[in-house]
Design an enzyme around this catalytic site. Structure first.
Site, PDB file in Angstrom:
ATOM      1  CD  GLU A  30       8.631   5.112  -8.101  1.00 26.11           C
ATOM      2  OE1 GLU A  30       7.879   4.969  -7.116  1.00 26.11           O
ATOM      3  OE2 GLU A  30       8.669   4.318  -9.048  1.00 26.11           O
ATOM      4  CG  ASP A  33       3.845   8.149  -2.176  1.00 27.94           C
ATOM      5  OD1 ASP A  33       4.879   8.841  -2.117  1.00 27.94           O
ATOM      6  OD2 ASP A  33       3.748   7.009  -1.669  1.00 27.94           O
ATOM      7  N   GLY A 112      14.042  -8.144  -0.778  1.00 25.72           N
ATOM      8  CA  GLY A 112      14.972  -7.086  -1.164  1.00 25.72           C
ATOM      9  C   GLY A 112      14.787  -6.566  -2.574  1.00 25.72           C
ATOM     10  CB  SER A 116       5.569  -2.992  -1.751  1.00 26.48           C
ATOM     11  OG  SER A 116       5.976  -1.757  -2.189  1.00 26.48           O
ATOM     12  CD  GLU A 150       5.923   0.697   5.674  1.00 26.00           C
ATOM     13  OE1 GLU A 150       5.102  -0.222   5.423  1.00 26.00           O
ATOM     14  OE2 GLU A 150       6.859   0.972   4.935  1.00 26.00           O
ATOM     15  CG  ASP A 162       5.024   1.019  -1.218  1.00 21.03           C
ATOM     16  OD1 ASP A 162       5.083   1.442  -2.388  1.00 21.03           O
ATOM     17  OD2 ASP A 162       5.943   1.176  -0.397  1.00 21.03           O
TER      18      ASP A 162
HETATM   19  C1  GLA Z   1       8.656   3.887  -1.358  1.00 19.47           C
HETATM   20  C2  GLA Z   1       7.544   4.393  -0.443  1.00 19.47           C
HETATM   21  C3  GLA Z   1       6.352   4.895  -1.257  1.00 19.47           C
HETATM   22  C4  GLA Z   1       6.793   5.880  -2.333  1.00 19.47           C
HETATM   23  C5  GLA Z   1       7.968   5.325  -3.129  1.00 19.47           C
HETATM   24  C6  GLA Z   1       8.513   6.306  -4.113  1.00 19.47           C
HETATM   25  O1  GLA Z   1       8.238   2.746  -2.035  1.00 19.47           O
HETATM   26  O2  GLA Z   1       7.125   3.370   0.423  1.00 19.47           O
HETATM   27  O3  GLA Z   1       5.396   5.484  -0.394  1.00 19.47           O
HETATM   28  O4  GLA Z   1       7.098   7.128  -1.781  1.00 19.47           O
HETATM   29  O5  GLA Z   1       9.023   4.900  -2.285  1.00 19.47           O
HETATM   30  O6  GLA Z   1       7.587   6.588  -5.100  1.00 19.47           O
END
Ligand code: GLA
Length: 370
Positions: A30, A33, A112, A116, A150, A162
């Site tokens: 987490e 990325d 919510g 994603s 995005e 995501d």
């Molecule tokens: C959100 C972002 C992802 C990633 C996560 C955390 O979901 O869209 O790109 O950075 O947070 O891991």
């Protein structure tokens, strides 16, 4: 299929193609990325289905079974507002490669929940357009284009997690992605044969400052990498030496990112060895690191994680960007009841609104359905 019926009712003909793209949970990795690190998401059984027919002009007509039942007509990309921007962003990034289209959208991702839905929307539409116009984009190219929509059009500075999960995941597998090389591998994730499953605990809370805090974390990581003289925090090899050169928040963020990348690799090692229950400890460690070092958790997520473990989960953590959304818990089949009861009781005690529980089995990534 109800999206096809809605398409026909609105536009008077059948759609030329229908694509589904799923949402995701991130098993581990987490906030790594955008630090060129490692992630391990899997696709969930809910997503966005897009029915699409190209047009000869530049107009985009768009309806959603969850909102606009009469199509909205978008003549200029700048006219788009709200959720339609995720769709129009894809068109904007494709530029002259595509004309307009008539589109119907059906989404099944709980709104919510932090699973994603926006990436699923982008990837479903991008995949459909790729198909209709023979653009020859690979799933990773579709993910990158969707991320660009995005970042560059909607204005959310997210990483690739995501969209890559939505475009590339395979049923029964998690996706190990190196966010620098963009190389990926599908890792078998058969929890059921071990009598286990991943339970999603949707806090149904989303804190509004999340966007600003996300951008702030990114900036802190980039600043820390500059001070350490590395291209990205992914490149830190000696954590002790690195932490001596940093202070305050940048030090804490670095501690999280470097250790989280190691946890991704460790978790894959355990899965390969068939030591499924052992991954719980890594989920717990990830959560503590996100709570205390990265500071992106929330009271609702912390209570969900603590209560799940108290109720018998082998491990639990927040998943996704944080500040609300969902947690995941690794639970053996005989503890599913007690874990849920424990979380419900802890929420009632704190006066939180009740959470929602969703079972997560690794589902397929984007695919054509008609
Ligand atoms: C959100 C972002 C992802 C990633 C996560 C955390 O979901 O869209 O790109 O950075 O947070 O891991």
């Amino acid at each position: 299929m109800r999206v096809v019926e809605a398409f026909r009712a609105a536009y008077g003909a059948s759609p030329q193609t229908v694509w589904h793209a799923p949402g995701r949970v991130n098993l581990i990795g987490e906030h790594t990325d955008y630090n060129d690190g490692f992630v391990l998401p899997f696709a969930v059984p809910w997503g966005v289905t897009a029915a699409v027919t190209p047009r000869t002009d530049k107009t985009i007509r768009l309806l959603s079974l969850q909102g606009h039942s009469d199509p909205v007509t978008i003549e200029s990309h700048d006219d788009s507002t709200g959720w339609t921007r995720y769709v129009v962003g894809v068109f904007a990034m494709l530029g002259d490669r595509v004309a307009g289209a008539d589109i119907a959208i059906d989404g099944t991702i709980p709104p919510g929940a932090g699973l994603s839905s926006s990436a699923a929307l982008e990837v479903s539409v991008a995949s459909a357009l790729n198909d209709l116009h023979d653009l020859g984009m690979t799933p990773m190219e579709i993910a990158l284009l969707s991320q660009k929509a995005e970042n560059g059009f909607v204005g959310v500075p997210s990483g690739i997690l995501d969209q890559a999960a939505s475009a590339l995941c395979q049923e029964g597998h998690a996706l190990f992605l190196d966010c620098r090389s963009l190389g990926s591998r599908n890792i078998p994730l058969d929890l059921a044969s071990h009598g286990m499953s991943i339970l999603i605990i949707d806090t149904q809370v989303h804190h509004t400052h999340a966007g600003g805090e996300y951008a702030k974390r990114r900036a802190e990581c980039e600043s820390a990498a500059r001070k350490l003289g590395v291209p990205a925090l992914r490149d830190v090899t000696d954590l002790t030496a690195a932490l001596e050169l940093l202070q305050g928040d940048e030090r804490k963020r670095t501690q999280h990112v470097v250790t989280e990348n190691h946890r991704v690799e460790a978790l894959i090692g355990l899965l390969r060895a068939g030591a499924v229950t052992e991954i719980g400890a890594l989920l717990n460690a990830s959560h503590l690191s996100l709570r205390d070092e990265y500071e992106v958790s929330s009271p609702e997520l912390d209570v969900a994680v603590e209560a799940a473990v108290k109720g018998g989960a082998r491990g639990a953590r927040m998943t996704g960007g944080g500040f609300g959304g969902s947690a995941i818990a690794l639970v053996s089949d005989d503890r599913l009841e007690s874990v849920q009861q424990s979380v419900v009781a802890a929420y009632a005690e704190r006066g939180f609104q009740p959470p929602r529980f969703l079972p997560a089995t690794p589902a397929p990534g984007a695919h054509r359905v008609a």
